[in-house]
Design an enzyme around this catalytic site. Structure first.
Site, short mmCIF file in Angstrom:
data_model
loop_
_atom_site.label_atom_id
_atom_site.label_comp_id
_atom_site.label_asym_id
_atom_site.label_seq_id
_atom_site.Cartn_x
_atom_site.Cartn_y
_atom_site.Cartn_z
N LYS A 189 0.87 -1.19 0.00
CA LYS A 189 0.00 0.00 0.00
C LYS A 189 0.90 1.22 0.00
O LYS A 189 2.05 1.16 0.43
CB LYS A 189 -0.89 0.00 1.25
CG LYS A 189 -2.11 0.86 1.13
CD LYS A 189 -3.23 0.15 0.37
CE LYS A 189 -4.40 1.08 0.15
NZ LYS A 189 -5.57 0.36 -0.41
N ASP A 201 -7.04 4.44 -4.45
CA ASP A 201 -7.71 4.25 -3.15
C ASP A 201 -8.34 5.60 -2.85
O ASP A 201 -8.59 6.39 -3.79
CB ASP A 201 -6.69 3.82 -2.06
CG ASP A 201 -7.36 3.37 -0.76
OD1 ASP A 201 -7.90 2.26 -0.72
OD2 ASP A 201 -7.37 4.14 0.22
#
Ligand code: NDP
Length: 451
Positions: free
Chosen positions: A125, A165
């Site tokens: 991430k 995201d």
């Protein structure tokens, strides 16, 4: 002390202050307890200790110049957590709240989520504390270029493939990919969520919301129920929320609530496809606020509230909830109110939107609870399909991708349910998803020896 408790204690001591990361580690590891007895080899090889430490965490400076000519500095992150089963994969988040602990929690969760999809993808991430809200397109472009100026050296089609995201949608992916192309001079599958004109996949924007809805439908089917005529509340109004609403409408459900960081709308008549078109234009092109929906359709608006507070305070009845905004948005007091108001199914579109206490309330009240790493895995699954299409130099039709997504979500549901049964808590999707995701990664780590 047991092995699991030892690991949690060590994370608490070594990663002090990384609150969300510690929460995610606790949530996952406590449900892995039953694997300890069945896999003494994992304990001996210290798999549990190893899996909570990222392969590497990259922190970098992102300097850029705003429209008034002032130099701005943001923090950039990429945490490459675990690549045992495939290249690192996981989104980029641009939001002022981003810090190392948040990126580590998201990267850690991503390991198990990606494993559940059955596609070969490791967990990672990244992101920045940059806030795209209120910035001009030119400022967003300059920021994305500055971000990629460092990120490019850490990613690659077989190394690490980021995606979007919170705060990173089609516009940001376009700027990031354009700059990668410029400086690396390789048209490679190095980001997913790309535009259709430059290697994107049909259904990728829809995938997380559609997937969360398919997952809810699978859970409901175990009780002979479906989404038709059910009253649904969705939090957020971004990418995941929008396509959850679309799929729920298609399946005959009635969505009555949505939100953004400024407030909440309750539309008792239900959001139909015309209203959804308005919302898509409002949020994705005009970049407006949900309050404008309330003005346009003359529905109730609650400023500066979370949707779950509104459900509690206004005693709003609901059957199914799709928390699709951000971590820890549902606390136990609101979870209890949701249950009292009739909610019997929660499918998490967001990552870790329910606190551990809230999850306990759902599980104690026999709510069908689909944890984010299973319910929202449709997004990364279709990202995986985007990578496959890029490698094969082909494009699948909408129907083909949607069908593959549907099958993947059905399988994730089945694997989670089966693992929950094998490990003694049938119907506990949290435990089932964590164990099913973990086992594949742990076995791959065992095969590699101590590295
Ligand atoms: P978007 O940025 O498109 O939308 C996020 C929505 O949530 C917006 O309506 C935003 O409001 C609201 N929001 C975000 N943070 C807060 C906050 N702190 N307080 C109140 N409201 C907030 O993001 P996505 O839809 O992509 O992501 C939503 C969730 O889903 C995240 O948890 C993400 O990690 C998860 N997820 C996303 C995937 C994807 O494919 N996009 C895949 C899997 C999980 P505002 O517009 O006012 O900021």
């Amino acid at each position: 002390m047991g092995v699991i408790q030892d690991v949690i204690e060590k994370v608490n001591e070594k990663d002090r202050g990384q609150v969300e990361f510690l929460q995610a580690v606790k949530e996952v590891l406590t449900t892995l307890e039953p694997t300890i007895i069945k896999h003494p080899d994992f304990v001996k090889a210290k798999i549990y200790e190893r899996i909570v430490v990222p392969d590497r965490a990259i922190l970098f400076r992102v300097p850029w110049v705003d429209d008034s000519g002032e130099v701005q500095i943001n923090r950039g992150f990429r945490v490459q957590f675990n690549n045992a089963i495939g290249p690192y994969k996981g989104g980029l988040r641009f939001h002022p709240s981003v810090n190392l602990g948040i990126i580590k929690f998201l990267g850690f969760e991503q390991i198990f989520k990606n494993s559940l999809t059955t596609l070969p993808m490791g967990g990672a991430k990244g992101g920045s504390d940059f806030d795209p809200k209120g910035k001009s397109d030119n400022e967003v472009m300059r920021f994305c270029q500055a971000f990629m100026r460092e990120l490019f050296r850490h990613i690659g089609p077989d190394t690490d493939v980021p995606a979007g995201d919170i705060g990173v949608g089609a516009r940001e992916i376009g700027y990031l990919y354009g700059y990668y192309l410029k400086i690396v001079n390789q048209n490679a599958s190095v980001l997913t969520g790309k535009g259709l004109e430059f290697g994107g996949s049909l259904i990728r924007p829809e995938a997380t919301g559609y997937g969360a809805t398919y997952f809810a439908a699978e859970m409901l089917a175990t009780r002979g129920l479906d989404i038709k005529d059910k009253v649904v509340v969705v939090s957020g109004s971004g990418n995941v929320a929008q396509y959850t609403v679309e799929k729920v409408i298609q399946l005959g459900g009635k969505v009555i609530g949505l939100s953004d960081s400024n407030g909440v709308i309750i539309d008792e008549a239900g959001i139909d496809s015309k209203k959804l078109d308005y919302l898509l234009d409002l949020k994705n092109y005009r970049r407006g606020r949900i309050s404008e929906y309330a003005e346009k359709f003359k529905v109730l608006y609650y400023a500066d509230k979370s949707i779950w507070d509104v459900i509690r305070e206004q005693s709003i009845k609901l059957d199914i909830a799709f928390p699709s905004s951000h971590e820890n948005e549902i606390e136990s007091v609101n979870a209890q109110a949701m249950v009292n108001n009739g909610c019997f199914c929660v499918s998490e579109g967001a990552n870790m939107p329910s606190t551990m206490d809230a999850i306990e309330v759902f599980q104690d009240n026999n709510v069908l609870f689909g944890p984010g790493k299973a319910a929202n895995a449709g997004g990364v699954a279709v990202s995986g399909l985007e990578m496959s299409q890029n490698s094969m130099r082909i494009s699948w039709s909408r129907e083909e991708v949607d069908q593959k997504l549907f099958v993947i979500m059905k399988n994730i549901h089945k694997m989670s349910l089966e693992a929950s049964e094998v490990y003694g808590k049938k119907g506990d999707y949290l435990m089932g998803a964590n164990i099913a995701g973990f086992l594949k990664v742990a076995k791959a780590m065992m095969a590699y020896g101590i590295i």
